[in-house]
Design a protein around this motif. Structure first.
Motif, PDB file in Angstrom:
ATOM      1  N   UNK A 161       0.851  -1.194   0.000  1.00  0.00           N
ATOM      2  CA  UNK A 161       0.000   0.000   0.000  1.00  0.00           C
ATOM      3  C   UNK A 161       0.887   1.245   0.000  1.00  0.00           C
ATOM      4  N   UNK A 162       0.659   2.150  -0.945  1.00  0.00           N
ATOM      5  CA  UNK A 162       1.395   3.411  -1.007  1.00  0.00           C
ATOM      6  C   UNK A 162       0.805   4.379   0.008  1.00  0.00           C
ATOM      7  N   UNK A 163       1.658   5.008   0.813  1.00  0.00           N
ATOM      8  CA  UNK A 163       1.211   5.965   1.832  1.00  0.00           C
ATOM      9  C   UNK A 163       1.548   7.380   1.367  1.00  0.00           C
ATOM     10  N   UNK A 164       0.646   7.957   0.572  1.00  0.00           N
ATOM     11  CA  UNK A 164       0.874   9.272  -0.038  1.00  0.00           C
ATOM     12  C   UNK A 164       1.091  10.360   1.004  1.00  0.00           C
ATOM     13  N   UNK A 165       0.355  10.304   2.106  1.00  0.00           N
ATOM     14  CA  UNK A 165       0.446  11.359   3.121  1.00  0.00           C
ATOM     15  C   UNK A 165       1.789  11.387   3.833  1.00  0.00           C
ATOM     16  N   UNK A 166       2.553  10.288   3.769  1.00  0.00           N
ATOM     17  CA  UNK A 166       3.879  10.243   4.399  1.00  0.00           C
ATOM     18  C   UNK A 166       5.001  10.383   3.384  1.00  0.00           C
ATOM     19  N   UNK A 167       4.657  10.437   2.113  1.00  0.00           N
ATOM     20  CA  UNK A 167       5.656  10.489   1.043  1.00  0.00           C
ATOM     21  C   UNK A 167       5.853  11.920   0.574  1.00  0.00           C
ATOM     22  N   UNK A 168       7.048  12.204   0.056  1.00  0.00           N
ATOM     23  CA  UNK A 168       7.368  13.538  -0.459  1.00  0.00           C
ATOM     24  C   UNK A 168       8.399  13.402  -1.577  1.00  0.00           C
ATOM     25  N   UNK A 169       7.965  13.650  -2.802  1.00  0.00           N
ATOM     26  CA  UNK A 169       8.848  13.500  -3.971  1.00  0.00           C
ATOM     27  C   UNK A 169      10.028  14.462  -3.928  1.00  0.00           C
ATOM     28  N   UNK A 170       9.897  15.587  -3.239  1.00  0.00           N
ATOM     29  CA  UNK A 170      10.973  16.581  -3.180  1.00  0.00           C
ATOM     30  C   UNK A 170      12.147  16.130  -2.317  1.00  0.00           C
ATOM     31  N   UNK A 171      11.936  15.209  -1.403  1.00  0.00           N
ATOM     32  CA  UNK A 171      13.000  14.823  -0.462  1.00  0.00           C
ATOM     33  C   UNK A 171      14.078  13.933  -1.100  1.00  0.00           C
ATOM     34  N   UNK A 172      13.943  12.913  -1.837  1.00  0.00           N
ATOM     35  CA  UNK A 172      12.773  12.106  -2.162  1.00  0.00           C
ATOM     36  C   UNK A 172      12.518  11.038  -1.104  1.00  0.00           C
ATOM     37  N   UNK A 173      11.244  10.811  -0.815  1.00  0.00           N
ATOM     38  CA  UNK A 173      10.830   9.848   0.215  1.00  0.00           C
ATOM     39  C   UNK A 173       9.502   9.255  -0.223  1.00  0.00           C
ATOM     40  N   UNK A 174       9.496   7.962  -0.470  1.00  0.00           N
ATOM     41  CA  UNK A 174       8.310   7.230  -0.901  1.00  0.00           C
ATOM     42  C   UNK A 174       8.047   6.155   0.145  1.00  0.00           C
ATOM     43  N   UNK A 175       6.908   6.238   0.800  1.00  0.00           N
ATOM     44  CA  UNK A 175       6.614   5.370   1.942  1.00  0.00           C
ATOM     45  C   UNK A 175       5.529   4.352   1.563  1.00  0.00           C
ATOM     46  N   UNK A 176       5.782   3.111   1.951  1.00  0.00           N
ATOM     47  CA  UNK A 176       4.860   2.013   1.667  1.00  0.00           C
ATOM     48  C   UNK A 176       4.601   1.205   2.927  1.00  0.00           C
ATOM     49  N   UNK A 177       3.382   0.770   3.070  1.00  0.00           N
ATOM     50  CA  UNK A 177       3.039  -0.250   4.062  1.00  0.00           C
ATOM     51  C   UNK A 177       2.903  -1.561   3.305  1.00  0.00           C
ATOM     52  N   UNK A 178       3.190  -2.639   3.984  1.00  0.00           N
ATOM     53  CA  UNK A 178       2.900  -3.940   3.396  1.00  0.00           C
ATOM     54  C   UNK A 178       2.238  -4.802   4.461  1.00  0.00           C
ATOM     55  N   UNK A 179       1.248  -5.541   4.011  1.00  0.00           N
ATOM     56  CA  UNK A 179       0.415  -6.345   4.898  1.00  0.00           C
ATOM     57  C   UNK A 179       0.645  -7.814   4.541  1.00  0.00           C
ATOM     58  N   UNK A 180       1.097  -8.579   5.530  1.00  0.00           N
ATOM     59  CA  UNK A 180       1.522  -9.953   5.311  1.00  0.00           C
ATOM     60  C   UNK A 180       0.601 -10.919   6.057  1.00  0.00           C
ATOM     61  N   UNK A 181       0.232 -11.990   5.384  1.00  0.00           N
ATOM     62  CA  UNK A 181      -0.452 -13.101   6.032  1.00  0.00           C
ATOM     63  C   UNK A 181       0.385 -14.353   5.800  1.00  0.00           C
ATOM     64  N   UNK A 182       0.727 -15.017   6.897  1.00  0.00           N
ATOM     65  CA  UNK A 182       1.512 -16.243   6.877  1.00  0.00           C
ATOM     66  C   UNK A 182       0.597 -17.360   7.365  1.00  0.00           C
TER      67      UNK A 182
END
Length: 130
Positions: free
Chosen positions: A19-40
């Motif tokens: 999942x891309x977290x747009x509110x935590x990401x900033x292309x100017x920094x650059x910083x692209x933040x993702x969550x990932x959800x795992x089921x084992x």
């Protein structure tokens, strides 16, 4: 993406959703933040404990970061046959697109150590890839 081991005793199925977290990401920094959800899920017939993890994170410029550690989110879950464990975590990239894959090192109740494969998955903002 999903992956299951082939040995009927030690069959661990791993499913990951990014999942891309747009509110935590900033292309100017650059910083692209993702969550990932795992089921084992333990699809085998032998209880097993997740001991360690190994992640390979590759950004859009082919820079690779490897992460090794005990358990996941501070836990080493024991999975009985048919049981599942889910958790969420995150990754930060310097490029908008990347990928992750890896493995969990498992210990079956009979003393057998084996790897559960984490299949490759893509980290990308919506509509970034066509």
């Amino acid at each position: 993406m999903t992956q299951a081991n082939e040995d009927p005793h030690y069959r661990i199925h791993v499913e990951v959703e990014a999942e891309f977290l747009a509110e935590q990401s900033d292309a100017d920094i650059p910083r692209w933040v993702y969550a990932y959800h795992v089921t084992i899920r333990n699809d085998g017939d032998m209880p097993a404990r997740l001991l360690t993890r190994h992640w390979v994170i590759t950004d859009g410029e082919e820079r690779v970061q490897e992460v090794h550690g005990e358990g996941v989110i501070g836990e080493q879950p024991r999975l009985a046959p048919g049981q599942a464990f889910s958790y969420s975590s995150g990754a930060v990239l310097e490029t908008s697109v990347g990928s992750m894959h890896g493995s969990y090192q498992m210990l079956a109740e009979d003393g057998t150590c084996f790897d559960a494969t984490i299949p490759p998955f893509t980290l990308a903002p919506p509509h970034a890839l066509h």
